[in-house]
Design a protein around this motif. Structure first.
Motif, short mmCIF file in Angstrom:
data_model
loop_
_atom_site.label_atom_id
_atom_site.label_comp_id
_atom_site.label_asym_id
_atom_site.label_seq_id
_atom_site.Cartn_x
_atom_site.Cartn_y
_atom_site.Cartn_z
N VAL A 281 0.92 -1.05 -0.07
CA VAL A 281 -0.05 0.04 0.05
C VAL A 281 1.12 1.42 -0.02
O VAL A 281 0.52 2.45 -0.48
CB VAL A 281 -0.89 -0.04 1.13
N ILE A 282 1.85 1.29 0.62
CA ILE A 282 2.88 2.27 0.41
C ILE A 282 3.51 2.53 -0.89
O ILE A 282 3.50 3.88 -1.28
CB ILE A 282 4.19 2.29 1.50
N ASN A 283 3.75 1.45 -1.52
CA ASN A 283 4.04 1.72 -2.97
C ASN A 283 2.92 2.12 -3.99
O ASN A 283 3.31 3.08 -4.70
CB ASN A 283 4.72 0.40 -3.32
N GLU A 284 1.85 1.70 -3.59
CA GLU A 284 0.60 2.27 -4.11
C GLU A 284 0.50 3.63 -3.91
O GLU A 284 -0.05 4.60 -5.00
CB GLU A 284 -0.68 1.36 -4.22
N ALA A 285 0.78 4.33 -2.71
CA ALA A 285 0.58 5.80 -2.59
C ALA A 285 1.41 6.28 -3.14
O ALA A 285 1.31 7.23 -3.93
CB ALA A 285 0.62 5.79 -0.90
N PHE A 286 2.63 5.92 -3.53
CA PHE A 286 3.84 6.48 -4.05
C PHE A 286 3.54 6.57 -5.64
O PHE A 286 3.68 7.86 -6.22
CB PHE A 286 5.07 5.63 -3.92
N TYR A 287 2.90 5.42 -6.16
CA TYR A 287 2.49 5.42 -7.61
C TYR A 287 1.50 6.52 -7.91
O TYR A 287 1.32 7.28 -8.72
CB TYR A 287 1.88 4.38 -7.91
N PRO A 301 11.60 1.22 6.41
CA PRO A 301 12.62 2.15 6.09
C PRO A 301 13.50 1.74 4.80
O PRO A 301 14.50 2.63 4.36
CB PRO A 301 13.72 1.76 7.26
N GLU A 302 13.35 0.70 4.06
CA GLU A 302 14.11 0.31 3.17
C GLU A 302 13.67 1.14 1.73
O GLU A 302 14.13 1.29 0.50
CB GLU A 302 14.34 -1.21 2.59
N ILE A 303 12.31 1.53 1.70
CA ILE A 303 11.72 2.45 0.74
C ILE A 303 11.51 3.87 1.27
O ILE A 303 11.03 4.83 0.26
CB ILE A 303 10.27 1.76 0.12
N ILE A 304 11.25 4.03 2.52
CA ILE A 304 11.25 5.65 3.12
C ILE A 304 12.35 5.89 3.90
O ILE A 304 12.79 5.26 4.65
CB ILE A 304 9.82 5.67 3.82
N ILE A 346 9.27 4.48 -7.38
CA ILE A 346 8.51 3.36 -7.56
C ILE A 346 8.26 2.91 -9.21
O ILE A 346 8.49 1.98 -9.47
CB ILE A 346 7.00 3.70 -7.38
N ILE A 347 8.50 3.71 -9.87
CA ILE A 347 8.40 3.50 -11.43
C ILE A 347 9.70 2.87 -11.77
O ILE A 347 9.74 1.99 -12.83
CB ILE A 347 8.36 4.81 -12.18
#
Length: 373
Positions: A281-287, A301-304, A346-347
């Motif tokens: 869901v975090i990656n979906e928010a990023f998208y 913490p690996e993606i934010i 994300i892209i």
């Protein structure tokens, strides 16, 4: 190659989304991969698979260890000539191990570890997680891989493949608008959260943030939306909302199909989990270009990176989450900066296509190893 995905989950969540995305990407890749999804009959997941026309094989799981599920799994492996069983959750692992102990002829296993929960140091648990048929452990983040390595005897079998989202099915189309359905005025800032009402999602912290915003900071410009399947814990959350007099400021929607489509209607996304592998869901928010505030369990913490492409707080630290929310809402330039960096991330690195390609290589290596034995 013929792959059997095995799921023992009855509801719908990030793990099931991962199976769908993996199946879809391998199906469209023209790599000569035949797939079946062995799932719990009449579950939410089973019904979604039928709607999507996925090649699923349902089995009855009326009790925790159901012989009907186990013996059907054995029969399917024989009749479909399965090359590799990809196991997607602990329940499926237990049932697959029992099936192999009975038949002694099941194909090799791959187990996907999707949560940051530690493997319990119990004899029976250690036996199934170190079962001889498991050729590979696919972890969704480095943090999950680290936790897994504490209980796995052969750590060379552990690899990390980040979950990816499928860009092709992302849409902003929804059956209704949140502002209209919940009578939220245009001047309110919508702070959204998506997660089923389970312990890992730590929704009491979500409610504590709202209490701090509304009753301590006396800020009335926010409305909080929480989307997720109701459970036995839901009444606890409703009681807290009533105790804090927050009914006017928060809406619990219950389960909504394709919930991520509502993310573009959020102004800010806030996750308050106490345990995660790597939440899709975090990656979906990023998208969808929605800025994110989150706690920091598991692989988050690996993606934010705190202050770079989002805000991070320690688990349970509702005051820090509240302060981050106020600060982010007040700073449009910072919101835009978070959005740009997160969307680019994300892209460029977290697509389901990349995830499926890496998983296919794992399948191929295991099957070739079996042929060379």
């Amino acid at each position: 190659m013929t792959i059997l995905h095995v799921s023992g989950v009855t509801n719908w969540g990030g793990g099931e989304n991962h199976i769908e995305n993996l199946y879809y990407e391998l199906e469209k890749s023209n790599l000569n991969v035949k797939q079946y999804i062995f799932c719990v009959k009449d579950s939410v997941f089973h019904k979604r698979l039928i709607e999507a026309n996925y090649n699923c094989i349902p089995a009855t799981l009326g009790i925790k260890i159901d012989p009907r599920f186990i013996f059907k799994l054995i029969r399917v492996c024989r009749s479909k000539k399965i090359d590799t069983i990809h196991i997607h959750d602990p329940t499926a692992l237990t049932l697959s191990v029992i099936a192999d102990r009975i038949s002694k002829k099941l194909p090799p296993f791959i187990f996907s570890k999707k949560t940051s929960f530690e493997i319990k140091n119990r004899k029976s648990t250690l036996f199934k997680y170190n079962y001889k048929k498991i050729e590979k452990y696919i972890c969704v983040s480095k943090a999950v891989a680290e936790v897994t390595s504490k209980r796995i005897e052969d750590t060379s079998k552990i690899t990390t493949i980040y979950n990816g989202i499928r860009f092709s099915n992302k849409t902003t189309q929804t059956d209704f608008q949140l502002r209209e359905k919940f009578n939220i005025s245009p001047d309110k800032v919508i702070v959204g959260n998506i997660g089923n009402h389970i312990r890992a999602k730590n929704l009491l912290t979500f409610i504590n943030v709202i209490n701090d915003i509304v009753n301590t900071k006396k800020l009335k410009q926010f409305h909080f939306i929480q989307i997720g399947d109701f459970t036995k814990k839901t009444q606890i959350y409703l009681d807290k909302i009533k105790e804090y007099n927050l009914e006017e400021y928060v809406s619990l929607t219950g389960f909504i199909n394709n919930a991520s489509n509502f993310i573009p209607q959020f102004d800010i996304f806030m996750l308050t989990s106490q345990s995660e592998g790597l939440p899709q869901v975090i990656n979906e928010a990023f998208y969808f270009k929605v800025p994110v505030i989150s706690t920091n369990p598991g692989g988050i913490p690996e993606i934010i990176k705190n202050g770079y492409n989002g805000f991070l707080s320690e688990v349970n630290d509702y005051k820090d989450l509240s302060n981050h929310l106020v600060a982010l809402n007040a700073n449009k330039e910072l919101r835009n900066s978070f959005i740009e960096k997160s969307h680019n991330q994300i892209i460029n690195g977290f697509s389901s296509e990349v995830m499926a390609s890496k998983t296919y290589k794992v399948y191929k290596s295991i099957i070739e190893k079996q042929k060379n034995k």
